[in-house]
Design a protein around this motif. Structure first.
Motif, mmCIF file in Angstrom:
data_model
loop_
_atom_site.group_PDB
_atom_site.id
_atom_site.type_symbol
_atom_site.label_atom_id
_atom_site.label_comp_id
_atom_site.label_asym_id
_atom_site.label_seq_id
_atom_site.Cartn_x
_atom_site.Cartn_y
_atom_site.Cartn_z
ATOM 1 N N ASP A 13 -9.056 -13.619 5.579
ATOM 2 C CA ASP A 13 -9.832 -12.413 5.833
ATOM 3 C C ASP A 13 -10.367 -12.427 7.263
ATOM 4 O O ASP A 13 -10.660 -13.482 7.822
ATOM 5 C CB ASP A 13 -11.005 -12.318 4.863
ATOM 6 C CG ASP A 13 -10.557 -12.006 3.440
ATOM 7 O OD1 ASP A 13 -9.361 -11.711 3.252
ATOM 8 O OD2 ASP A 13 -11.402 -12.056 2.533
ATOM 9 N N ARG A 71 -11.058 -8.005 4.491
ATOM 10 C CA ARG A 71 -9.709 -7.758 3.967
ATOM 11 C C ARG A 71 -9.010 -6.633 4.723
ATOM 12 O O ARG A 71 -7.807 -6.688 4.974
ATOM 13 C CB ARG A 71 -9.790 -7.446 2.478
ATOM 14 C CG ARG A 71 -10.229 -8.633 1.648
ATOM 15 C CD ARG A 71 -9.938 -8.462 0.183
ATOM 16 N NE ARG A 71 -10.229 -9.672 -0.557
ATOM 17 C CZ ARG A 71 -9.973 -9.827 -1.849
ATOM 18 N NH1 ARG A 71 -9.445 -8.834 -2.543
ATOM 19 N NH2 ARG A 71 -10.261 -10.978 -2.451
ATOM 20 N N LEU A 72 -9.767 -5.599 5.083
ATOM 21 C CA LEU A 72 -9.183 -4.525 5.880
ATOM 22 C C LEU A 72 -8.719 -5.065 7.225
ATOM 23 O O LEU A 72 -7.627 -4.721 7.703
ATOM 24 C CB LEU A 72 -10.212 -3.414 6.077
ATOM 25 C CG LEU A 72 -9.796 -2.261 6.994
ATOM 26 C CD1 LEU A 72 -8.568 -1.557 6.439
ATOM 27 C CD2 LEU A 72 -10.940 -1.273 7.179
ATOM 28 N N ARG A 113 -7.745 -8.056 7.863
ATOM 29 C CA ARG A 113 -6.541 -8.873 7.653
ATOM 30 C C ARG A 113 -5.291 -7.999 7.629
ATOM 31 O O ARG A 113 -4.260 -8.351 8.221
ATOM 32 C CB ARG A 113 -6.671 -9.647 6.344
ATOM 33 C CG ARG A 113 -5.477 -10.544 6.036
ATOM 34 C CD ARG A 113 -5.697 -11.308 4.748
ATOM 35 N NE ARG A 113 -5.833 -10.409 3.605
ATOM 36 C CZ ARG A 113 -6.164 -10.822 2.381
ATOM 37 N NH1 ARG A 113 -6.423 -12.105 2.166
ATOM 38 N NH2 ARG A 113 -6.248 -9.961 1.390
ATOM 39 N N GLU A 114 -5.372 -6.842 6.965
ATOM 40 C CA GLU A 114 -4.223 -5.937 6.923
ATOM 41 C C GLU A 114 -3.941 -5.360 8.304
ATOM 42 O O GLU A 114 -2.780 -5.181 8.692
ATOM 43 C CB GLU A 114 -4.476 -4.819 5.914
ATOM 44 C CG GLU A 114 -4.628 -5.302 4.488
ATOM 45 C CD GLU A 114 -3.462 -6.156 4.033
ATOM 46 O OE1 GLU A 114 -2.302 -5.780 4.312
ATOM 47 O OE2 GLU A 114 -3.711 -7.212 3.409
ATOM 48 N N ARG A 135 -2.075 -7.959 10.251
ATOM 49 C CA ARG A 135 -0.656 -8.031 9.889
ATOM 50 C C ARG A 135 0.150 -6.938 10.593
ATOM 51 O O ARG A 135 1.246 -7.179 11.099
ATOM 52 C CB ARG A 135 -0.504 -7.912 8.380
ATOM 53 C CG ARG A 135 -0.866 -9.182 7.637
ATOM 54 C CD ARG A 135 -0.765 -8.995 6.151
ATOM 55 N NE ARG A 135 -1.022 -10.254 5.459
ATOM 56 C CZ ARG A 135 -1.305 -10.348 4.170
ATOM 57 N NH1 ARG A 135 -1.395 -9.259 3.427
ATOM 58 N NH2 ARG A 135 -1.521 -11.539 3.620
ATOM 59 N N PHE A 136 -0.412 -5.733 10.602
ATOM 60 C CA PHE A 136 0.275 -4.622 11.273
ATOM 61 C C PHE A 136 0.407 -4.890 12.761
ATOM 62 O O PHE A 136 1.471 -4.680 13.363
ATOM 63 C CB PHE A 136 -0.501 -3.326 11.030
ATOM 64 C CG PHE A 136 -0.007 -2.166 11.842
ATOM 65 C CD1 PHE A 136 1.153 -1.497 11.467
ATOM 66 C CD2 PHE A 136 -0.689 -1.761 12.980
ATOM 67 C CE1 PHE A 136 1.617 -0.433 12.232
ATOM 68 C CE2 PHE A 136 -0.230 -0.697 13.741
ATOM 69 C CZ PHE A 136 0.927 -0.026 13.361
#
Length: 238
Positions: free
Chosen positions: A73, A114-115, A117-118, A121-122
């Motif tokens: 995270d 968590r947001l 983390r996404e 990734r992008f």
């Protein structure tokens, strides 16, 4: 109270800088929750909010690590967002920083990890494409262009994470007047939630250390804080 756009801008700049520092530049631990949140408090003239929000989130995320393909995270975003919100909420109320404000900010913005983390990734996929282009430019002898392409990969981190932090600051300003209208019982509950969250975070940190008898010490620490909070609350009610 109107939104303090200077504070919002400062929060966004710092949130963007530590997001870049965490991933692409320097990596000198300025992006750790305790450091990032405390510095946010300094910038927004509310050191207690930054320090106490950062303390809880540092303990909560202490066991996470960015190793290999593992992507934890985004503890930096949750720290900068929560501390910016807390400082701006305190400024909006005009009554100063309180445990109720710290608790509410942590509860609202802990999920930003968590947001983030996404988003990481992008952005990693975007950075990988830029790296390939930079490598091709370097092989063609276009070194200046290759350097620009590598540096350009940092900007999305700064812009996206900085914008998210600024949004949290705006939310803090907007919630300030609403917080003043809450019943006293709710405010007391939020205030007592802070030591409870701190004890849980400390227990998580101790458990994640994998030290001998870590579970025992985690349970003892959490139990001691919970008992102390309960006794103080009972004394106040009596």
């Amino acid at each position: 109270m109107s939104v303090g756009w200077t504070q919002v801008a400062l929060a966004g700049v710092w949130g963007g800088l530590v997001a870049v520092e965490r991933k692409a530049f320097l990596q000198a631990m300025f992006s750790r929750p305790l450091v990032a949140a405390t510095a946010m408090g300094v910038l927004l003239d509310d050191v207690p909010s930054g320090l106490f929000v950062g303390l809880v989130l540092e303990l909560f995320h202490l066991g996470s690590a960015n190793l290999g393909a593992s992507l934890p995270d985004h503890d930096t975003l949750s720290a900068t967002g929560a501390s910016a919100s807390a400082a701006c909420m305190a400024a909006a109320t005009g009554a100063g920083s309180t445990p109720a404000i710290w608790s509410l900010s942590v509860l609202l913005f802990l999920g930003l990890g968590r947001l983030g983390r996404e988003m990481d990734r992008f952005l990693e996929r975007y950075a990988a494409r830029l790296a390939q282009k930079a490598l091709a430019s370097a092989e063609a002898g276009q070194l200046t262009r290759a350097m620009r392409q590598n540096l350009w990969g940092m900007w999305p981190h700064f812009v996206l994470f900085g914008a998210m932090t600024s949004v949290c600051a705006v939310v803090g300003f907007l919630l300030g007047p609403l917080l003043e209208g809450l019943p006293l019982r709710v405010l007391r509950g939020l205030a007592w939630a802070y030591p409870a969250m701190a004890s849980v975070s400390a227990a998580i940190a101790a458990r994640g250390s994998h030290a001998k008898r870590s579970s025992f010490y985690a349970g003892m620490g959490a139990g001691a804080v919970t008992l102390t909070a309960a006794l103080l609350a009972l004394r106040e009610w009596l």
